[in-house]
Enzyme design. Structure first.
Site, mmCIF file in Angstrom:
data_model
loop_
_atom_site.group_PDB
_atom_site.id
_atom_site.type_symbol
_atom_site.label_atom_id
_atom_site.label_comp_id
_atom_site.label_asym_id
_atom_site.label_seq_id
_atom_site.Cartn_x
_atom_site.Cartn_y
_atom_site.Cartn_z
ATOM 1 N N GLU A 127 0.823 -1.220 0.000
ATOM 2 C CA GLU A 127 0.000 0.000 0.000
ATOM 3 C C GLU A 127 0.854 1.266 0.000
ATOM 4 O O GLU A 127 0.563 2.245 -0.691
ATOM 5 C CB GLU A 127 -0.916 -0.013 1.240
ATOM 6 N N GLY A 132 2.213 7.036 -0.811
ATOM 7 C CA GLY A 132 2.509 7.045 0.627
ATOM 8 C C GLY A 132 1.306 6.793 1.516
ATOM 9 O O GLY A 132 0.782 5.689 1.565
ATOM 10 N N ASP A 199 10.101 8.244 -10.836
ATOM 11 C CA ASP A 199 9.411 7.809 -9.621
ATOM 12 C C ASP A 199 7.916 7.639 -9.918
ATOM 13 O O ASP A 199 7.321 6.604 -9.602
ATOM 14 C CB ASP A 199 9.648 8.859 -8.521
ATOM 15 N N LYS A 203 5.287 4.167 -9.960
ATOM 16 C CA LYS A 203 4.008 4.110 -9.239
ATOM 17 C C LYS A 203 2.860 3.861 -10.217
ATOM 18 O O LYS A 203 1.942 3.099 -9.922
ATOM 19 C CB LYS A 203 3.786 5.415 -8.480
ATOM 20 N N GLY A 301 6.653 11.036 3.686
ATOM 21 C CA GLY A 301 6.869 11.430 5.078
ATOM 22 C C GLY A 301 6.739 10.228 5.987
ATOM 23 O O GLY A 301 6.077 9.244 5.647
HETATM 24 N N1 LIG Z 1 10.516 8.586 2.671
HETATM 25 C C1 LIG Z 1 9.257 8.544 2.256
HETATM 26 O O1 LIG Z 1 8.471 9.446 2.514
HETATM 27 C C2 LIG Z 1 8.772 7.357 1.457
HETATM 28 C C3 LIG Z 1 7.441 7.314 1.028
HETATM 29 C C4 LIG Z 1 6.970 6.186 0.344
HETATM 30 C C5 LIG Z 1 7.836 5.148 0.064
HETATM 31 N N2 LIG Z 1 9.146 5.236 0.456
HETATM 32 C C6 LIG Z 1 10.019 4.105 0.160
HETATM 33 O O2 LIG Z 1 10.348 3.456 1.384
HETATM 34 C C7 LIG Z 1 11.686 2.931 1.333
HETATM 35 C C8 LIG Z 1 12.510 3.518 2.468
HETATM 36 O O3 LIG Z 1 12.547 4.923 2.332
HETATM 37 P P1 LIG Z 1 13.209 5.839 3.464
HETATM 38 O O4 LIG Z 1 12.881 7.239 3.067
HETATM 39 O O5 LIG Z 1 12.832 5.357 4.795
HETATM 40 O O6 LIG Z 1 14.769 5.573 3.202
HETATM 41 P P2 LIG Z 1 15.994 5.896 4.170
HETATM 42 O O7 LIG Z 1 15.624 6.926 5.164
HETATM 43 O O8 LIG Z 1 17.161 6.139 3.294
HETATM 44 O O9 LIG Z 1 16.201 4.519 4.983
HETATM 45 C C9 LIG Z 1 16.567 3.351 4.333
HETATM 46 C C10 LIG Z 1 16.894 2.311 5.347
HETATM 47 O O10 LIG Z 1 17.204 1.104 4.655
HETATM 48 C C11 LIG Z 1 18.250 0.481 5.371
HETATM 49 N N3 LIG Z 1 18.973 -0.477 4.512
HETATM 50 C C12 LIG Z 1 19.486 -0.281 3.279
HETATM 51 N N4 LIG Z 1 20.070 -1.395 2.836
HETATM 52 C C13 LIG Z 1 19.917 -2.323 3.807
HETATM 53 C C14 LIG Z 1 20.309 -3.668 3.959
HETATM 54 N N5 LIG Z 1 20.968 -4.311 3.005
HETATM 55 N N6 LIG Z 1 20.000 -4.303 5.115
HETATM 56 C C15 LIG Z 1 19.307 -3.670 6.098
HETATM 57 N N7 LIG Z 1 18.894 -2.386 6.011
HETATM 58 C C16 LIG Z 1 19.210 -1.736 4.881
HETATM 59 C C17 LIG Z 1 19.137 1.610 5.827
HETATM 60 O O11 LIG Z 1 19.919 1.145 6.904
HETATM 61 P P3 LIG Z 1 21.101 2.052 7.532
HETATM 62 O O12 LIG Z 1 20.409 3.300 8.033
HETATM 63 O O13 LIG Z 1 21.607 1.217 8.617
HETATM 64 O O14 LIG Z 1 22.042 2.354 6.416
HETATM 65 C C18 LIG Z 1 18.087 2.626 6.236
HETATM 66 O O15 LIG Z 1 17.699 2.442 7.578
HETATM 67 C C19 LIG Z 1 12.224 3.299 -0.061
HETATM 68 O O16 LIG Z 1 11.989 2.216 -0.920
HETATM 69 C C20 LIG Z 1 11.345 4.476 -0.468
HETATM 70 O O17 LIG Z 1 11.207 4.588 -1.878
HETATM 71 C C21 LIG Z 1 9.624 6.309 1.148
#
Ligand SMILES: NC(=O)c1ccc[n+]([C@@H]2O[C@H](COP(=O)([O-])OP(=O)(O)OC[C@H]3O[C@@H](n4cnc5c(N)ncnc54)[C@H](OP(=O)(O)O)[C@@H]3O)[C@@H](O)[C@H]2O)c1
Length: 403
Positions: A127, A132, A199, A203, A301
């Site tokens: 979802e 988001g 991006d 989606k 977010g």
């Molecule tokens: N940010 C948003 O608002 C948003 C909205 C919708 C969807 N998303 C999606 O949600 C996902 C995460 O986004 P985010 O913004 O939370 O990213 P982020 O802040 O960069 O966090 C990514 C996390 O993934 C971890 N990670 C990366 N490789 C890993 C591995 N091999 N093993 C274990 N952990 C690993 C990192 O660990 P470390 O910190 O230890 O390096 C970090 O904690 C992405 O696919 C993004 O497209 C994000």
């Protein structure tokens, strides 16, 4: 109450931390709705987190999760496609339900992973991967499952919507609006995935696959970003009664084919999508029975995205399932984009007015600051473009108008 559901979280960045916090903050309602306590047992991170408040849950060893028979649901929020793919495969093959916020993962490996989920009789839910915090996937495959969906039009990238809003409100150039988005943390240092439409394209691939019941690869979707949109385009479009938005759209076209495209589009002011401003997202669904529906809210977010992830976890814990056959039915057939029927908006010098008038009868015209904006009558896009070329009209930009 029912039994305890032990879950593991992979990824502890913006979204992952939001998920951990939400599981604590709303533990009471989550337990009621899930039919049992949802207990976060592990958090897998790439790097150690000394001093973190959830230190005792954190591990860098994936085997801790995959060797623990108590873990039935994994929620993954990592930013690395191949790592997420490996985690997801391992989880599904091992009979664990998997929830992800990763649009890249689903848009790239959706058919294979859904097949795996189906074979293992577990769910793969995503979802949060589209828009988001705005619930759109579950309405599509569940609440509206009695409908035929005829069309989708969505603003699914908050960064570009913020930039276009700034250009409209403040008369900023694309470059200045991008800079202000970066300063506010709405755009990344490398903004290409957002501003070039990649991006939104991923989606859209997920949306059209589920909405139209056959898999569409993001690689086959014509995609154009907003880097060439100017503030003059926006001003002239506004004069003509339209806002320019980056729209991810898909609709059923001639011969059962699917028309899918991400591109800047002129949206009439009376269409609610034109009123979606700033970082907000909105998706309009046109259905044959429920009519038109608009889903609006925060597309990114920590908290909105965590809301969607935890919603999937609760659904699974309460017995909900998703491993829909649409992903396994083979590829959907796409309409060549040049066969699309639409009007085009043309920006040109005032001196081109006569040629435009000769080439098109019945177009609409506005003038601002020595330039004109012209909207052609509706026609096959490639033919309208050919007419513009053959009439030797010197255009400064051409954008599509929402039909
Ligand atoms: N940010 C948003 O608002 C948003 C909205 C919708 C969807 N998303 C999606 O949600 C996902 C995460 O986004 P985010 O913004 O939370 O990213 P982020 O802040 O960069 O966090 C990514 C996390 O993934 C971890 N990670 C990366 N490789 C890993 C591995 N091999 N093993 C274990 N952990 C690993 C990192 O660990 P470390 O910190 O230890 O390096 C970090 O904690 C992405 O696919 C993004 O497209 C994000």
């Amino acid at each position: 109450m029912g039994s305890v559901k032990n879950i593991a979280l992979i990824g502890y960045g913006v979204v992952g931390r939001g998920v951990a916090e939400l599981l604590e903050k709303n533990a009471g309602v989550i337990e009621k709705r899930a039919g049992g306590q949802v207990r976060l047992k592990y958090i897998l991170t790439a790097r150690p987190r000394a001093g973190d408040v959830r230190q005792e849950l954190i591990t860098q060893n994936a085997d801790d999760i995959f060797n623990d028979g108590e873990i039935s649901i994994i929620a993954e929020c990592v930013n690395d496609l191949e790592a997420a793919y490996a985690f997801c495969k391992r989880a599904l093959v091992g009979g664990r339900h998997y929830v992800t916020s990763n649009k890249n993962l689903i848009a790239t490996y959706g058919p294979e992973l859904t097949e795996l989920a189906y074979r293992s009789n577990v769910s793969l839910m995503f979802e949060a991967s589209v828009a988001g915090g705005v619930p759109i996937m579950r309405p599509l495959y569940k609440c509206l499952s009695a409908n035929r969906v005829n069309g989708i039009a969505g603003i699914v990238n908050g960064t570009t919507n913020y930039i276009l809003t700034q250009m409209k409100r403040e008369g900023q150039s694309f470059g200045d609006a991008l800079k202000s988005a970066q300063e506010l943390g709405y755009a990344e240092t490398d903004p290409s995935a957002d501003v070039q439409g990649f991006d939104a394209c991923r989606k859209l691939a997920i949306l059209v696959s589920v909405a139209f019941g056959s898999y569409v690869s993001y690689e086959d979707i014509a995609t154009e970003g907003i880097t060439e949109v100017t503030s003059s385009d926006i001003t002239l479009a506004e004069q003509l009664g339209y806002s320019i938005k980056l729209i991810a759209m898909g609709r059923l076209a001639q011969g059962g084919r699917i028309y899918a495209r991400v591109s800047p589009l002129l949206i009439p002011h009376e269409n609610m999508l034109s009123m979606v401003e700033g970082v907000f997202n909105a998706v309009n669904l046109s259905t044959d029975t429920a009519g038109d529906l608009l889903f609006y809210g925060r597309g990114a977010g920590a908290e909105p995205t965590a809301s969607a992830v935890v919603g999937d976890v609760i659904d699974i814990a309460a017995g909900g399932r998703y491993n829909d056959s649409v992903w396994r039915k083979g590829n959907g057939s796409l309409l060549p984009v040049e066969e699309n029927i639409c009007s085009l908006f043309v920006r040109a010098e005032l001196s081109e007015r006569e040629k435009l008038g000769k080439a098109f009868s019945g177009g609409v015209l506005a003038e601002v600051g020595g330039e004109l904006g012209f909207i052609t009558p509706e026609g096959i896009e490639s033919e309208t473009r050919e007419k513009i070329r053959a009439s030797q009209i010197k255009t400064r930009s051409i954008w599509r108008v929402k039909e």
